[in-house]
Motif scaffolding. Structure first.
Motif, PDB file in Angstrom:
ATOM      1  N   GLU A 204      -4.180 -11.598  28.307  1.00 34.48           N
ATOM      2  CA  GLU A 204      -3.738 -10.247  28.679  1.00 34.48           C
ATOM      3  C   GLU A 204      -2.406 -10.305  29.414  1.00 34.48           C
ATOM      4  O   GLU A 204      -1.505  -9.496  29.163  1.00 34.48           O
ATOM      5  CB  GLU A 204      -4.796  -9.554  29.553  1.00 34.48           C
ATOM      6  CG  GLU A 204      -5.955  -9.007  28.729  1.00 34.48           C
ATOM      7  CD  GLU A 204      -7.129  -8.519  29.580  1.00 34.48           C
ATOM      8  OE1 GLU A 204      -8.060  -7.950  28.983  1.00 34.48           O
ATOM      9  OE2 GLU A 204      -7.111  -8.721  30.811  1.00 34.48           O
ATOM     10  N   ALA A 205      -2.294 -11.286  30.314  1.00 39.67           N
ATOM     11  CA  ALA A 205      -1.045 -11.439  31.048  1.00 39.67           C
ATOM     12  C   ALA A 205       0.096 -11.792  30.086  1.00 39.67           C
ATOM     13  O   ALA A 205       1.227 -11.315  30.238  1.00 39.67           O
ATOM     14  CB  ALA A 205      -1.185 -12.514  32.120  1.00 39.67           C
ATOM     15  N   THR A 206      -0.206 -12.600  29.089  1.00 33.65           N
ATOM     16  CA  THR A 206       0.810 -12.986  28.111  1.00 33.65           C
ATOM     17  C   THR A 206       1.212 -11.792  27.246  1.00 33.65           C
ATOM     18  O   THR A 206       2.402 -11.592  26.957  1.00 33.65           O
ATOM     19  CB  THR A 206       0.291 -14.133  27.229  1.00 33.65           C
ATOM     20  OG1 THR A 206      -0.194 -15.178  28.070  1.00 33.65           O
ATOM     21  CG2 THR A 206       1.404 -14.693  26.363  1.00 33.65           C
ATOM     22  N   ALA A 207       0.209 -10.985  26.858  1.00 35.38           N
ATOM     23  CA  ALA A 207       0.515  -9.768  26.100  1.00 35.38           C
ATOM     24  C   ALA A 207       1.424  -8.851  26.919  1.00 35.38           C
ATOM     25  O   ALA A 207       2.270  -8.135  26.355  1.00 35.38           O
ATOM     26  CB  ALA A 207      -0.774  -9.045  25.710  1.00 35.38           C
ATOM     27  N   GLY A 208       1.263  -8.881  28.240  1.00 35.85           N
ATOM     28  CA  GLY A 208       2.144  -8.111  29.111  1.00 35.85           C
ATOM     29  C   GLY A 208       3.583  -8.581  29.008  1.00 35.85           C
ATOM     30  O   GLY A 208       4.517  -7.773  28.970  1.00 35.85           O
ATOM     31  N   LEU A 209       3.774  -9.898  28.957  1.00 32.05           N
ATOM     32  CA  LEU A 209       5.125 -10.448  28.772  1.00 32.05           C
ATOM     33  C   LEU A 209       5.706  -9.996  27.434  1.00 32.05           C
ATOM     34  O   LEU A 209       6.880  -9.629  27.338  1.00 32.05           O
ATOM     35  CB  LEU A 209       5.078 -11.977  28.813  1.00 32.05           C
ATOM     36  CG  LEU A 209       5.070 -12.657  30.174  1.00 32.05           C
ATOM     37  CD1 LEU A 209       4.839 -14.155  30.010  1.00 32.05           C
ATOM     38  CD2 LEU A 209       6.383 -12.415  30.910  1.00 32.05           C
ATOM     39  N   GLU A 210       4.855 -10.033  26.406  1.00 38.63           N
ATOM     40  CA  GLU A 210       5.288  -9.604  25.078  1.00 38.63           C
ATOM     41  C   GLU A 210       5.709  -8.130  25.115  1.00 38.63           C
ATOM     42  O   GLU A 210       6.787  -7.766  24.644  1.00 38.63           O
ATOM     43  CB  GLU A 210       4.138  -9.804  24.076  1.00 38.63           C
ATOM     44  CG  GLU A 210       4.480  -9.412  22.662  1.00 38.63           C
ATOM     45  CD  GLU A 210       3.234  -9.324  21.766  1.00 38.63           C
ATOM     46  OE1 GLU A 210       2.201  -9.952  22.085  1.00 38.63           O
ATOM     47  OE2 GLU A 210       3.315  -8.608  20.759  1.00 38.63           O
ATOM     48  N   GLN A 211       4.848  -7.320  25.740  1.00 39.31           N
ATOM     49  CA  GLN A 211       5.114  -5.887  25.847  1.00 39.31           C
ATOM     50  C   GLN A 211       6.433  -5.626  26.570  1.00 39.31           C
ATOM     51  O   GLN A 211       7.174  -4.717  26.216  1.00 39.31           O
ATOM     52  CB  GLN A 211       3.952  -5.250  26.617  1.00 39.31           C
ATOM     53  CG  GLN A 211       4.112  -3.790  26.959  1.00 39.31           C
ATOM     54  CD  GLN A 211       3.801  -2.915  25.768  1.00 39.31           C
ATOM     55  OE1 GLN A 211       2.915  -3.215  24.993  1.00 39.31           O
ATOM     56  NE2 GLN A 211       4.539  -1.830  25.630  1.00 39.31           N
ATOM     57  N   ALA A 212       6.729  -6.444  27.582  1.00 41.11           N
ATOM     58  CA  ALA A 212       7.944  -6.248  28.371  1.00 41.11           C
ATOM     59  C   ALA A 212       9.180  -6.808  27.664  1.00 41.11           C
ATOM     60  O   ALA A 212      10.271  -6.800  28.229  1.00 41.11           O
ATOM     61  CB  ALA A 212       7.776  -6.902  29.740  1.00 41.11           C
ATOM     62  N   GLY A 213       9.000  -7.311  26.450  1.00 42.20           N
ATOM     63  CA  GLY A 213      10.151  -7.805  25.689  1.00 42.20           C
ATOM     64  C   GLY A 213      10.572  -9.222  26.050  1.00 42.20           C
ATOM     65  O   GLY A 213      11.628  -9.675  25.630  1.00 42.20           O
ATOM     66  N   GLN A 214       9.729  -9.930  26.831  1.00 42.97           N
ATOM     67  CA  GLN A 214      10.031 -11.324  27.192  1.00 42.97           C
ATOM     68  C   GLN A 214       9.462 -12.223  26.091  1.00 42.97           C
ATOM     69  O   GLN A 214       8.469 -12.926  26.289  1.00 42.97           O
ATOM     70  CB  GLN A 214       9.409 -11.661  28.552  1.00 42.97           C
ATOM     71  CG  GLN A 214      10.016 -10.918  29.711  1.00 42.97           C
ATOM     72  CD  GLN A 214      11.372 -11.484  30.110  1.00 42.97           C
ATOM     73  OE1 GLN A 214      11.732 -12.585  29.690  1.00 42.97           O
ATOM     74  NE2 GLN A 214      12.127 -10.748  30.892  1.00 42.97           N
ATOM     75  N   PHE A 215      10.105 -12.204  24.940  1.00 40.94           N
ATOM     76  CA  PHE A 215       9.505 -12.811  23.749  1.00 40.94           C
ATOM     77  C   PHE A 215       9.380 -14.328  23.844  1.00 40.94           C
ATOM     78  O   PHE A 215       8.350 -14.891  23.495  1.00 40.94           O
ATOM     79  CB  PHE A 215      10.290 -12.413  22.497  1.00 40.94           C
ATOM     80  CG  PHE A 215      10.197 -10.945  22.181  1.00 40.94           C
ATOM     81  CD1 PHE A 215       8.990 -10.273  22.277  1.00 40.94           C
ATOM     82  CD2 PHE A 215      11.322 -10.228  21.788  1.00 40.94           C
ATOM     83  CE1 PHE A 215       8.890  -8.923  21.997  1.00 40.94           C
ATOM     84  CE2 PHE A 215      11.228  -8.868  21.497  1.00 40.94           C
ATOM     85  CZ  PHE A 215      10.023  -8.219  21.606  1.00 40.94           C
ATOM     86  N   GLU A 216      10.431 -15.015  24.296  1.00 43.33           N
ATOM     87  CA  GLU A 216      10.347 -16.478  24.351  1.00 43.33           C
ATOM     88  C   GLU A 216       9.305 -16.934  25.370  1.00 43.33           C
ATOM     89  O   GLU A 216       8.553 -17.878  25.134  1.00 43.33           O
ATOM     90  CB  GLU A 216      11.712 -17.101  24.637  1.00 43.33           C
ATOM     91  CG  GLU A 216      12.665 -17.080  23.434  1.00 43.33           C
ATOM     92  CD  GLU A 216      12.020 -17.591  22.133  1.00 43.33           C
ATOM     93  OE1 GLU A 216      11.212 -18.545  22.174  1.00 43.33           O
ATOM     94  OE2 GLU A 216      12.314 -17.000  21.061  1.00 43.33           O
ATOM     95  N   ALA A 217       9.263 -16.248  26.511  1.00 42.35           N
ATOM     96  CA  ALA A 217       8.258 -16.584  27.526  1.00 42.35           C
ATOM     97  C   ALA A 217       6.856 -16.364  26.962  1.00 42.35           C
ATOM     98  O   ALA A 217       5.962 -17.210  27.117  1.00 42.35           O
ATOM     99  CB  ALA A 217       8.468 -15.736  28.780  1.00 42.35           C
ATOM    100  N   ALA A 218       6.676 -15.230  26.279  1.00 40.44           N
ATOM    101  CA  ALA A 218       5.357 -14.923  25.708  1.00 40.44           C
ATOM    102  C   ALA A 218       4.975 -15.968  24.654  1.00 40.44           C
ATOM    103  O   ALA A 218       3.825 -16.428  24.614  1.00 40.44           O
ATOM    104  CB  ALA A 218       5.366 -13.524  25.100  1.00 40.44           C
TER     105      ALA A 218
END
Lengths: 316, 117
Positions: A204-218
């Motif tokens: 869920e936390a990773t999906a949050g990174l994805e949602q925030a546009g932090q694609f490489e981090a996600a």
């Protein structure tokens, strides 16, 4: 009743709310917990930098301490515009997580156990806690960073407000922390985990990174999750979705195919795979997964019909 | 209040327009992949929201931040980093959500001193 009497009643009521009517506190049972017996007796994370808060800005200050620890050179003043709300004289928990994502770091919110907090410190992770320093009827909400504990002395060590290395006995600390509903968060570089990480909150936390546009981090975090929990289909789906949003459709295709090896009846994997193939103009290959997703949609939800619809539209 | 409602409508409409016009991957405008948050909601058995609900929640929270005195540009950047679950929670309860900020108990002590004098 005179004002003086009213005042004393208030003091008595307040002491009741904080001192007497406490119910059972977790710290009293800590020594009986198996999770605690394996911990180092005394932990102090010396390396956590301290930023004193200004005015009501304990949120930005606490975040800056944790982010600096993760190697980001961030000053509290830079975070004010990301989390502080002047008219509320404070920062919301959701925005504390959002600001963490904006640095490309993963915010992990923990369960409400005292022993979990100690475990994270033992593993070297400073913990952001939410506290009520006031009373139930007059809350004073506060963020602080826990940097250590001493099991023998029963004390916690915090960077709090304008004080570095503040010591609090277990009881007072827990009362203040309980007032904040035992909210605790650590932050991690993508691909790193808190101790005893659970797949669902981590994803869920990773999906949050994805949602925030932090694609490489996600992507890094999804990859690490897929290695740590090899049977987690969503780790592969997430990786595919990140690549898809980056328009790396071939990479997305491979990730969805990996997901299918874990569960050949996943409508989501067939559906998103069909989309990744269609984006590569490979309509021949997209037909089978689109059709399968549409069939599985009877059980798994109408949202998985869109790939076949799109495929049929293209044939017209 | 009419003005506030109107300005909220403007925000929602502008967000929708931006997404529809601006984004190739917009799930609202065109059918597309199912997102990871939706998959996680499905797995945990929580009610899945549709994209329109999320979009309205985003507009609501953004407007609320603007009402709190945050500039529209910053409000837009701030909501962009929130998850759908957080947006839905905040769109309903942002005024009740505790905001951590206070440094001391000075205010409480002052009240007590006044009362006990």
């Amino acid at each position: 009743m005179s004002l003086r009497q009213a005042g004393w009643s208030l003091v008595i009521a307040a002491s009741f709310l904080t001192g007497c009517a406490t119910g059972t506190l977790q710290y009293e049972q800590l020594s009986a917990e198996p999770a605690v017996t394996g911990l180092t007796d005394q932990v102090l994370l010396h390396e956590i930098p301290f930023f004193p808060q200004e005015a009501y800005q304990c949120g930005p200050a606490s975040l800056a301490m944790l982010m600096s620890h993760q190697g980001k050179s961030v000053q509290p003043s830079e975070l004010v515009d990301q989390v502080f709300i002047e008219s509320r004289q404070g920062s919301l928990k959701a925005e504390m997580q959002a600001a963490t994502r904006r640095q490309g770091l993963l915010p992990y919110v923990h369960d409400t156990r005292f022993s979990t907090l100690l475990e994270q410190l033992d593993a070297g992770h400073p913990v952001l806690v939410f506290q009520n320093l006031g009373f139930g009827f007059y809350p004073v909400w506060h963020y602080a960073v826990v940097i250590g504990y001493d099991l023998n002395e029963e004390t916690m060590v915090l960077h709090s407000g304008t004080t570095a290395g503040l010591e609090r006995d277990f009881k007072r600390f827990e009362l203040e922390w309980r007032g904040g509903d035992y909210w605790a968060m650590t932050m991690h570089r993508p691909g790193k985990f808190p101790r005893n990480a659970e797949p669902t909150p981590y994803l869920e936390a990773t999906a949050g990174l994805e949602q925030a546009g932090q694609f490489e981090a996600a992507a890094l975090a999804y990859q690490a999750a897929s290695e740590r929990w090899p049977d987690q289909l969503i780790a592969w789906m997430g990786l595919g979705n990140v690549r898809y949003r980056q328009q790396k459709f071939e990479d997305a295709q491979h990730a969805y195919q990996q997901a299918l090896t874990l569960n050949v009846d996943s409508a989501a994997a067939h559906h998103n795979l069909a989309w990744a193939l269609m984006r590569q103009q490979d309509f021949d290959a997209a037909y089978e997964p689109a059709r399968t997703a549409n069939r599985l949609a009877d059980e798994q939800g109408d949202r998985y019909r869109s790939a076949l619809h799109a495929w049929l539209e293209n044939q017209k | 209040m009419t003005f506030r409602r109107a300005s909220r409508l403007v925000t929602v409409v502008s967000v929708i327009t931006t997404l529809v016009v601006g984004s190739l991957g917009s799930q609202l405008a065109v059918a597309d992949i199912v997102g990871t948050e939706a998959l996680l909601q499905e797995q945990s058995g929580t009610v899945t929201r549709d994209e329109l609900q999320s979009l309205i929640a985003r507009g609501d929270v953004q407007q609320k931040l603007i009402d709190y005195g945050i500039s529209p540009e910053q409000a837009s950047e701030r909501v962009a980093a929130l998850t759908e679950a957080e947006l839905l929670q905040l769109s309903q309860h942002i005024d009740d959500e505790p905001a951590g900020g206070s440094v001391t108990l000075i205010l409480l002590i002052i009240i007590l001193i006044i009362l006990l004098r």
